[in-house]
Motif scaffolding. Sequence first.
Motif, PDB file in Angstrom:
ATOM      1  N   LEU A 227      -1.810 -13.853  -0.901  1.00 13.19           N
ATOM      2  CA  LEU A 227      -1.623 -13.814  -2.340  1.00 13.19           C
ATOM      3  C   LEU A 227      -2.563 -14.773  -3.051  1.00 13.19           C
ATOM      4  CD1 LEU A 227       0.002 -12.717  -4.750  1.00 13.19           C
ATOM      5  CD2 LEU A 227       1.634 -14.600  -4.376  1.00 13.19           C
ATOM      6  N   THR A 228      -2.803 -15.942  -2.468  1.00 11.12           N
ATOM      7  CA  THR A 228      -3.691 -16.920  -3.106  1.00 11.12           C
ATOM      8  C   THR A 228      -5.083 -16.333  -3.305  1.00 11.12           C
ATOM      9  OG1 THR A 228      -2.460 -18.675  -1.988  1.00 11.12           O
ATOM     10  CG2 THR A 228      -4.554 -19.288  -2.991  1.00 11.12           C
ATOM     11  N   GLY A 229      -5.539 -15.546  -2.348  1.00 10.29           N
ATOM     12  CA  GLY A 229      -6.858 -14.945  -2.448  1.00 10.29           C
ATOM     13  C   GLY A 229      -6.987 -13.939  -3.572  1.00 10.29           C
ATOM     14  N   GLU A 230      -5.867 -13.462  -4.092  1.00  6.17           N
ATOM     15  CA  GLU A 230      -5.922 -12.549  -5.239  1.00  6.17           C
ATOM     16  C   GLU A 230      -6.239 -13.295  -6.529  1.00  6.17           C
ATOM     17  OE1 GLU A 230      -2.450 -10.141  -5.547  1.00  6.17           O
ATOM     18  OE2 GLU A 230      -2.404  -9.671  -3.389  1.00  6.17           O
ATOM     19  N   PHE A 231      -6.067 -14.615  -6.527  1.00  6.13           N
ATOM     20  CA  PHE A 231      -6.275 -15.419  -7.721  1.00  6.13           C
ATOM     21  C   PHE A 231      -7.447 -16.391  -7.578  1.00  6.13           C
ATOM     22  CE2 PHE A 231      -1.919 -14.066  -7.626  1.00  6.13           C
ATOM     23  CZ  PHE A 231      -1.629 -13.730  -8.933  1.00  6.13           C
ATOM     24  N   VAL A 232      -7.796 -16.737  -6.335  1.00  8.42           N
ATOM     25  CA  VAL A 232      -8.829 -17.747  -6.075  1.00  8.42           C
ATOM     26  C   VAL A 232      -9.975 -17.111  -5.306  1.00  8.42           C
ATOM     27  CG1 VAL A 232      -9.337 -19.938  -4.922  1.00  8.42           C
ATOM     28  CG2 VAL A 232      -7.123 -19.601  -6.053  1.00  8.42           C
ATOM     29  N   ALA A 233     -11.186 -17.214  -5.851  1.00 10.51           N
ATOM     30  CA  ALA A 233     -12.351 -16.621  -5.201  1.00 10.51           C
ATOM     31  C   ALA A 233     -12.850 -17.478  -4.053  1.00 10.51           C
ATOM     32  CB  ALA A 233     -13.473 -16.413  -6.222  1.00 10.51           C
ATOM     33  N   SER A 234     -12.878 -18.802  -4.241  1.00  4.83           N
ATOM     34  CA  SER A 234     -13.377 -19.679  -3.176  1.00  4.83           C
ATOM     35  C   SER A 234     -12.925 -21.110  -3.416  1.00  4.83           C
ATOM     36  CB  SER A 234     -14.905 -19.628  -3.095  1.00  4.83           C
ATOM     37  OG  SER A 234     -15.497 -20.206  -4.245  1.00  4.83           O
ATOM     38  N   ILE A 235     -12.870 -21.857  -2.328  1.00  2.00           N
ATOM     39  CA  ILE A 235     -12.647 -23.304  -2.367  1.00  2.00           C
ATOM     40  C   ILE A 235     -13.807 -23.912  -1.591  1.00  2.00           C
ATOM     41  CG2 ILE A 235     -11.055 -25.204  -1.885  1.00  2.00           C
ATOM     42  CD1 ILE A 235      -8.812 -23.133  -1.685  1.00  2.00           C
ATOM     43  N   TRP A 236     -14.461 -24.916  -2.166  1.00  2.00           N
ATOM     44  CA  TRP A 236     -15.670 -25.436  -1.532  1.00  2.00           C
ATOM     45  C   TRP A 236     -15.717 -26.958  -1.599  1.00  2.00           C
ATOM     46  CZ3 TRP A 236     -18.468 -28.325  -4.944  1.00  2.00           C
ATOM     47  CH2 TRP A 236     -18.342 -28.033  -6.315  1.00  2.00           C
TER      48      TRP A 236
ATOM     49  N   ALA B 153      -7.023 -37.956   1.971  1.00  3.95           N
ATOM     50  CA  ALA B 153      -6.417 -38.384   3.242  1.00  3.95           C
ATOM     51  C   ALA B 153      -6.725 -37.430   4.386  1.00  3.95           C
ATOM     52  CB  ALA B 153      -4.906 -38.523   3.080  1.00  3.95           C
ATOM     53  N   ALA B 154      -7.190 -36.231   4.100  1.00  6.38           N
ATOM     54  CA  ALA B 154      -7.473 -35.252   5.156  1.00  6.38           C
ATOM     55  C   ALA B 154      -8.612 -35.742   6.045  1.00  6.38           C
ATOM     56  CB  ALA B 154      -7.818 -33.903   4.535  1.00  6.38           C
ATOM     57  N   PRO B 155      -8.559 -35.468   7.354  1.00  7.49           N
ATOM     58  CA  PRO B 155      -9.520 -36.055   8.296  1.00  7.49           C
ATOM     59  C   PRO B 155     -10.906 -35.402   8.309  1.00  7.49           C
ATOM     60  CG  PRO B 155      -7.961 -34.673   9.471  1.00  7.49           C
ATOM     61  CD  PRO B 155      -7.485 -34.743   8.052  1.00  7.49           C
ATOM     62  N   ASP B 156     -11.038 -34.181   7.813  1.00  5.29           N
ATOM     63  CA  ASP B 156     -12.330 -33.511   7.866  1.00  5.29           C
ATOM     64  C   ASP B 156     -12.449 -32.515   6.723  1.00  5.29           C
ATOM     65  OD1 ASP B 156     -11.162 -30.918   8.760  1.00  5.29           O
ATOM     66  OD2 ASP B 156     -10.742 -32.042  10.600  1.00  5.29           O
ATOM     67  N   ALA B 157     -13.642 -31.939   6.582  1.00  2.00           N
ATOM     68  CA  ALA B 157     -13.931 -31.075   5.440  1.00  2.00           C
ATOM     69  C   ALA B 157     -13.018 -29.849   5.391  1.00  2.00           C
ATOM     70  CB  ALA B 157     -15.396 -30.643   5.473  1.00  2.00           C
ATOM     71  N   LEU B 158     -12.875 -29.150   6.514  1.00  2.00           N
ATOM     72  CA  LEU B 158     -12.075 -27.946   6.509  1.00  2.00           C
ATOM     73  C   LEU B 158     -10.612 -28.238   6.204  1.00  2.00           C
ATOM     74  CD1 LEU B 158     -11.983 -24.911   6.854  1.00  2.00           C
ATOM     75  CD2 LEU B 158     -11.653 -25.253   9.321  1.00  2.00           C
ATOM     76  N   THR B 159     -10.106 -29.341   6.713  1.00  2.00           N
ATOM     77  CA  THR B 159      -8.721 -29.717   6.431  1.00  2.00           C
ATOM     78  C   THR B 159      -8.544 -30.045   4.957  1.00  2.00           C
ATOM     79  OG1 THR B 159      -8.544 -30.624   8.672  1.00  2.00           O
ATOM     80  CG2 THR B 159      -6.816 -31.219   7.114  1.00  2.00           C
ATOM     81  N   ARG B 160      -9.556 -30.648   4.353  1.00  2.00           N
ATOM     82  CA  ARG B 160      -9.485 -30.910   2.900  1.00  2.00           C
ATOM     83  C   ARG B 160      -9.348 -29.597   2.136  1.00  2.00           C
ATOM     84  NH1 ARG B 160     -13.359 -35.287   3.952  1.00  2.00           N
ATOM     85  NH2 ARG B 160     -12.276 -37.239   3.494  1.00  2.00           N
ATOM     86  N   LEU B 161     -10.153 -28.601   2.543  1.00  2.00           N
ATOM     87  CA  LEU B 161     -10.078 -27.313   1.855  1.00  2.00           C
ATOM     88  C   LEU B 161      -8.716 -26.653   2.074  1.00  2.00           C
ATOM     89  CD1 LEU B 161     -13.619 -25.822   2.614  1.00  2.00           C
ATOM     90  CD2 LEU B 161     -12.885 -27.195   0.664  1.00  2.00           C
ATOM     91  N   ARG B 162      -8.213 -26.711   3.294  1.00  2.00           N
ATOM     92  CA  ARG B 162      -6.905 -26.128   3.586  1.00  2.00           C
ATOM     93  C   ARG B 162      -5.796 -26.854   2.828  1.00  2.00           C
ATOM     94  NH1 ARG B 162      -7.817 -21.089   5.222  1.00  2.00           N
ATOM     95  NH2 ARG B 162      -9.074 -20.966   7.121  1.00  2.00           N
ATOM     96  N   THR B 163      -5.952 -28.163   2.647  1.00  2.00           N
ATOM     97  CA  THR B 163      -4.956 -28.936   1.910  1.00  2.00           C
ATOM     98  C   THR B 163      -4.868 -28.468   0.466  1.00  2.00           C
ATOM     99  OG1 THR B 163      -5.237 -30.903   3.301  1.00  2.00           O
ATOM    100  CG2 THR B 163      -4.380 -31.253   1.085  1.00  2.00           C
ATOM    101  N   VAL B 164      -6.018 -28.241  -0.152  1.00  2.00           N
ATOM    102  CA  VAL B 164      -6.033 -27.760  -1.530  1.00  2.00           C
ATOM    103  C   VAL B 164      -5.538 -26.318  -1.593  1.00  2.00           C
ATOM    104  CG1 VAL B 164      -7.523 -27.226  -3.493  1.00  2.00           C
ATOM    105  CG2 VAL B 164      -7.831 -29.367  -2.243  1.00  2.00           C
ATOM    106  N   GLU B 165      -5.900 -25.505  -0.611  1.00  2.00           N
ATOM    107  CA  GLU B 165      -5.401 -24.131  -0.557  1.00  2.00           C
ATOM    108  C   GLU B 165      -3.877 -24.127  -0.497  1.00  2.00           C
ATOM    109  OE1 GLU B 165      -6.048 -20.047   2.079  1.00  2.00           O
ATOM    110  OE2 GLU B 165      -6.269 -22.017   3.032  1.00  2.00           O
TER     111      GLU B 165
END
Length: 285
Positions: A25-34, A144-156
């Motif tokens: 569902l989030t992808g229906e509203f959000v094009a990308s997180i970078w 606080a996230a340990p790496d880049a991908l985790t930061r993106l997942r945290t915001v997602e």
Amino acid sequence: MTLPPWTPGADVDDAMFTSLTPGGLTGEFVASIWLHEGDSPAHRAELRLPTGAVELLINLREDRFSLSDGGVRHAYSGALVAGPYRRAYMLDTAQQSHVLGVVFRSGGARPLVNAPLHELRDRHVALEDLWGSSADRVRERALAAPDALTRLRTVESALRDRLAHSAEAAHPLAAAATAWLSGAPGRHGVAELAERVGLTQRRVEQVFRTDVGLSPKAYQRLRRFRSALASIDDAARLGWPAFAMRHGYYDQAHFIRDFRAHCGLSPTTYLQRRGQQLNHVPLPA
């Protein structure tokens, strides 16, 4: 990988970009997180050209943003929302060295920013003004996230939770109408759109105002500019008059006026000054 709309100039050799496209569902509203991590560009400032998209931006290097619009400098905390802009504004590139961004789909931002989008038009608004104390929490969790991908997942995850509890709802017309208008920028009228979706022109205008932030006419005009900008190198082969006509302008003068209104520069000046990234124009010191 497609570079995000908010990125530093391409003269940054050691920049690192990470991005993801949310699913479900989030992808229906959000094009990308970078996420951009790297040194600031050699130039101190640049023009950020308008896309019409709504973006959420978090400065992970320091808890502040400083932006200039119309010659006036504005200070913000380290998390803000950029509304749908129709004109260029100036970025301080020193603040772009460690930035996380969210790009919302056309017609998809309202349930996540919890505000009618016309209130954000041509403005930056502190995320705290829209989200309250949860704005600080999402920035702290990303830090606080340990790496880049985790930061993106945290915001997602934060966006997914917010969407689940949002009191706002996107109008189903918004995404379909913007996609249709984008398919042939400048060649579809509002009356034709209204007939296509089975609504009155007045209702179409209301939906655009609330869920897109721009009028249908302003949205079309901006998409036409974006189409011309994306293929501007073709002008050398076609010549400016033919290039203008190909992109739906009445003539060369019409194209130049419209380009300057959105970009702040004439097409020839843009070509002289541009960097390697479409939406960013380095400014002289």
